[in-house]
Scaffold this active site. Structure first.
Site, PDB file in Angstrom:
ATOM      1  N   ARG A   1      34.830 -16.808  18.380  1.00  0.00           N
ATOM      2  CA  ARG A   1      33.732 -16.936  17.427  1.00  0.00           C
ATOM      3  C   ARG A   1      34.071 -17.832  16.243  1.00  0.00           C
ATOM      4  NH1 ARG A   1      30.772 -11.849  19.013  1.00  0.00           N
ATOM      5  NH2 ARG A   1      29.092 -11.491  17.576  1.00  0.00           N
TER       6      ARG A   1
ATOM      7  N   ARG B   1      24.917 -12.276  10.586  1.00  0.00           N
ATOM      8  CA  ARG B   1      25.445 -12.705  11.884  1.00  0.00           C
ATOM      9  C   ARG B   1      24.962 -14.110  12.244  1.00  0.00           C
ATOM     10  NH1 ARG B   1      23.224  -7.687  14.596  1.00  0.00           N
ATOM     11  NH2 ARG B   1      23.927  -8.388  16.630  1.00  0.00           N
TER      12      ARG B   1
HETATM   13  P1  AMP Z   1      28.475  -8.522  19.572  1.00  0.00           P
HETATM   14  O1  AMP Z   1      28.183  -7.357  20.431  1.00  0.00           O
HETATM   15  O2  AMP Z   1      29.125  -9.657  20.334  1.00  0.00           O
HETATM   16  O3  AMP Z   1      27.258  -8.983  18.800  1.00  0.00           O
HETATM   17  O4  AMP Z   1      29.567  -8.054  18.481  1.00  0.00           O
HETATM   18  C1  AMP Z   1      29.291  -7.013  17.564  1.00  0.00           C
HETATM   19  C2  AMP Z   1      30.212  -7.102  16.357  1.00  0.00           C
HETATM   20  O5  AMP Z   1      31.585  -6.969  16.769  1.00  0.00           O
HETATM   21  C3  AMP Z   1      30.168  -8.416  15.587  1.00  0.00           C
HETATM   22  O6  AMP Z   1      29.088  -8.480  14.656  1.00  0.00           O
HETATM   23  C4  AMP Z   1      31.539  -8.379  14.903  1.00  0.00           C
HETATM   24  O7  AMP Z   1      31.544  -7.479  13.794  1.00  0.00           O
HETATM   25  C5  AMP Z   1      32.424  -7.785  15.990  1.00  0.00           C
HETATM   26  N1  AMP Z   1      32.954  -8.852  16.844  1.00  0.00           N
HETATM   27  C6  AMP Z   1      32.687  -9.051  18.171  1.00  0.00           C
HETATM   28  N2  AMP Z   1      33.326 -10.129  18.657  1.00  0.00           N
HETATM   29  C7  AMP Z   1      34.041 -10.627  17.603  1.00  0.00           C
HETATM   30  C8  AMP Z   1      34.921 -11.742  17.442  1.00  0.00           C
HETATM   31  N3  AMP Z   1      35.217 -12.562  18.464  1.00  0.00           N
HETATM   32  N4  AMP Z   1      35.467 -11.952  16.212  1.00  0.00           N
HETATM   33  C9  AMP Z   1      35.203 -11.140  15.173  1.00  0.00           C
HETATM   34  N5  AMP Z   1      34.377 -10.080  15.249  1.00  0.00           N
HETATM   35  C10 AMP Z   1      33.798  -9.819  16.448  1.00  0.00           C
END
Ligand code: AMP
Length: 218
Positions: free
Chosen positions: A89, A167
């Protein structure tokens, strides 16, 4: 062996599309967000560290993310390959990842911000089995109940206007520029994510030169 990364803003269908590919091609699906949600739900030490950051829609510190991804991939249970969703990310994560693994393709799901907002605020999750729903395109048969296990449907803690704004900002500022880095290696496959999930899956397969999608078994 196939190794893919799937990228796209929240609500672009990364998890859904990764799952369809993984099931059919026997790939291990690695969702960093799901791993963190598991830790939060099970009240682990990692869960306690990330809960607030996640609820605010902010990114978890890189060290923690990288060690989680490394440990997961070191299990080497991915005989036919893997598809990683939600990672990398930012530039540091991308460097770590590209140094450690040879990636065959980066799937980029494109979705305009207005559509993201519409989808995210309609997203629901079963509090028992984790099944995903969407009040626009994928409604449960009985309102607020999971079709599979009857569990109560809830919103993700970070699916609020405020967290979504954070986000989206992170995505545009930190994640989108990575595509340029990947593009230099010529393996980014961009797909329009506005269509229904079967059409999007079909397009992904066509771009990756994979056998066509046969639809879900009923
Ligand atoms: P997602 O389900 O991919 O939207 O991820 C949910 C949350 O997990 C994000 O808003 C971040 O807080 C954390 N997260 C997931 N992937 C990452 C990543 N590669 N780097 C940092 N935080 C992450």
């Amino acid at each position: 062996m196939r190794k893919y990364v799937i990228m796209g803003v929240q609500g672009s269908g990364k998890g859904t599309q990764a799952d369809l590919l993984a099931v059919d091609l026997d790939l291990v699906q690695i969702s960093v967000g799901d791993m963190f949600r598991w830790h939060v739900k099970n009240h682990t030490k990692i869960g306690a560290q990330v809960r607030r950051v996640m609820a605010a829609g902010e990114l978890v510190p890189d060290d923690l993310v990288e060690s989680l991804v490394r440990q997961r991939l070191e299990q080497h249970d991915w005989n036919f390959g893997f598809i990683v969703d939600g990672f990398p990310r930012n530039a540091r994560q991308a460097e770590f990842f590209l140094e450690s693994y040879d990636i065959d393709g980066v799937i980029q799901l494109d979705l305009p911000d207005e559509e993201v907002r519409r989808r995210i605020l309609a997203r629901r999750l079963c509090s028992k089995c984790g099944m995903d729903y969407n009040l626009i395109a994928d409604r449960p048969t009985v309102p607020d109940r999971c079709d599979v296990c009857g569990g109560e449907l809830v919103s993700r803690e970070d699916d609020t206007e405020e967290a979504l704004a954070a986000r989206l900002k992170d995505y545009h500022e930190k994640t989108n520029p990575l595509l340029d880095l990947f593009r230099r290696k010529e393996f980014v496959f961009a797909v329009d994510a506005r269509a229904d999930k079967a059409t999007v899956q079909q397009e992904i397969r066509a771009k990756l030169n994979l056998p066509p999608y046969q639809g879900e078994e009923s």
